[in-house]
Design an enzyme around this catalytic site. Structure first.
Site, PDB file in Angstrom:
ATOM      1  CE  LYS A  26      78.852  70.636  37.394  1.00 47.10           C
ATOM      2  NZ  LYS A  26      80.333  70.802  37.591  1.00 47.10           N
ATOM      3  CG  HIS A  54      78.770  79.137  41.307  1.00 50.93           C
ATOM      4  ND1 HIS A  54      78.696  79.197  39.936  1.00 50.93           N
ATOM      5  CD2 HIS A  54      79.611  78.104  41.578  1.00 50.93           C
ATOM      6  CE1 HIS A  54      79.459  78.253  39.405  1.00 50.93           C
ATOM      7  NE2 HIS A  54      80.032  77.576  40.384  1.00 50.93           N
ATOM      8  NE  ARG A 109      77.507  64.789  33.542  1.00 47.46           N
ATOM      9  CZ  ARG A 109      76.502  64.447  32.739  1.00 47.46           C
ATOM     10  NH1 ARG A 109      76.242  63.168  32.522  1.00 47.46           N
ATOM     11  NH2 ARG A 109      75.740  65.356  32.159  1.00 47.46           N
ATOM     12  CB  SER A 145      75.525  69.093  34.796  1.00 47.83           C
ATOM     13  OG  SER A 145      76.892  69.316  34.980  1.00 47.83           O
ATOM     14  CB  THR A 161      81.371  78.306  35.694  1.00 44.19           C
ATOM     15  OG1 THR A 161      80.091  77.803  36.023  1.00 44.19           O
ATOM     16  CG2 THR A 161      81.640  79.624  36.373  1.00 44.19           C
TER      17      THR A 161
END
Ligand code: A3P
Length: 297
Positions: A54, A116, A260, A146, A57
């Site tokens: 979040k 990640h 978002r 997020s 990326t």
């Protein structure tokens, strides 16, 4: 750790989570390559975009891929972001095509790859071979907000989190979210990238100076692009355009958009005054030996 964030161990656990070398992980992270990272057939010209979840990326990867293709959008528009860019440790039951380990064997070099993983779980041969690494970080307050929404958007990966933001914040501070402790993750990579000619990006700088970010990535990848192409790539990767793209803002996120809000400072709508104070205390303690700083608004 401030008592404020003391967590009842029973509070919430991602179904089938596991802990590997101190890092909280989910079933979608394959275990065999954590145990035997040498299974990855890394090539010296592989390019990695690495981040804590979040942190921007997807944005960074879209920029890098367009840059590598000198601004030509044909490949970026050929299929879903998540099918184009292998996520090396990802092995989701529900989307077998997105098994990163096999996907990375099926693309041409130079390969653009996503991970990640914290640095101590990352395939060490990639670092020994001097592969290019772009690490993107985001201030942890916006990151946790997020991530909270992402957990709710993807119950097939994260289970049925029904708690509120305050409970989620406790999970985050205790490193009990997938990919574990934000501080260890970020500082581990920051120290590596600073000492080894990686590229360290911050989400807040990317928002403030989008064209400069494109130039920085292009320079890092040794791609000499005209100002016109830089502008074209930057524009294609704006929040508004990426949000409109069905190939990126994928419909499979169960009923919720992947892109978002794309803002800096949204945490102010979630943290209470006392949560913010307690978080700052933890932040100041954990970051006290680092030169790394973030913008918060
Ligand atoms: P929000 O949930 O705050 O909106 P990642 O790709 O690492 O999962 O990060 C996702 C976050 O980056 C989401 O943050 C998403 O909206 C934001 N994001 C993705 N593309 C972006 C863009 N082009 N500009 C700004 N933010 C972007």
């Amino acid at each position: 750790m401030a008592d404020y964030f003391k967590l009842n161990p029973e509070y919430y656990q991602v179904p089938w989570h596991f802990t590997f070398k101190g890092v909280y992980l989910a079933k979608y992270v394959r275990k065999d390559t954590l145990e035997r990272p040498e299974l990855y057939e890394i090539k010296s010209d592989d390019i990695f975009v690495v981040s804590y979840p979040k942190s921007g990326t997807t944005w960074t990867l879209e920029l890098a891929q367009l840059i590598m293709n000198k601004g030509d959008p044909t490949y970026s528009e050929s299929e879903s972001h998540f099918d184009r860019i292998p996520f090396i440790e990802f092995n989701p039951e529900r989307y077998p095509k997105r098994n990163g380990f096999t996907a990375m064997q099926n693309i041409e070099s130079p390969r653009l790859l996503k991970s990640h993983l914290p640095i101590h779980l990352f395939p060490p041969q990639a670092l020994q071979m001097g592969c290019k690494v772009i690490f993107v970080a985001r201030n942890p307050k916006d990151t946790v907000v997020s991530y909270y929404h992402f957990y709710q958007a993807l119950p097939s990966l994260y289970g049925d989190y029904k708690g509120d933001f305050s409970g989620y914040l406790k999970l985050f501070v205790n490193g009990q979210v997938v990919y574990g402790d934000w501080f260890d993750h970020t500082l581990g990579w920051y120290n590596y990238v600073e000492e080894n000619n990686g590229l360290f990006l911050k989400y807040e700088d990317m928002k403030k100076n989008p064209s400069e970010t494109t130039v920085k990535i292009a320079e890092y990848l040794n791609c000499d692009l005209s100002d016109e192409i830089i502008d074209e790539i930057t524009g294609r990767c704006s929040f508004a355009r990426m949000k409109m793209s069905k190939l990126i803002n994928f419909e499979e996120v169960e009923g919720r958009p992947f892109l978002r809000k794309g803002a800096v400072g949204d945490w102010k709508n979630y943290f209470t005054v006392s949560e913010n104070e307690a978080f700052d205390e933890v932040y100041n303690e954990r970051m006290k030996d680092s030169r790394l700083t973030f913008d918060w608004e």
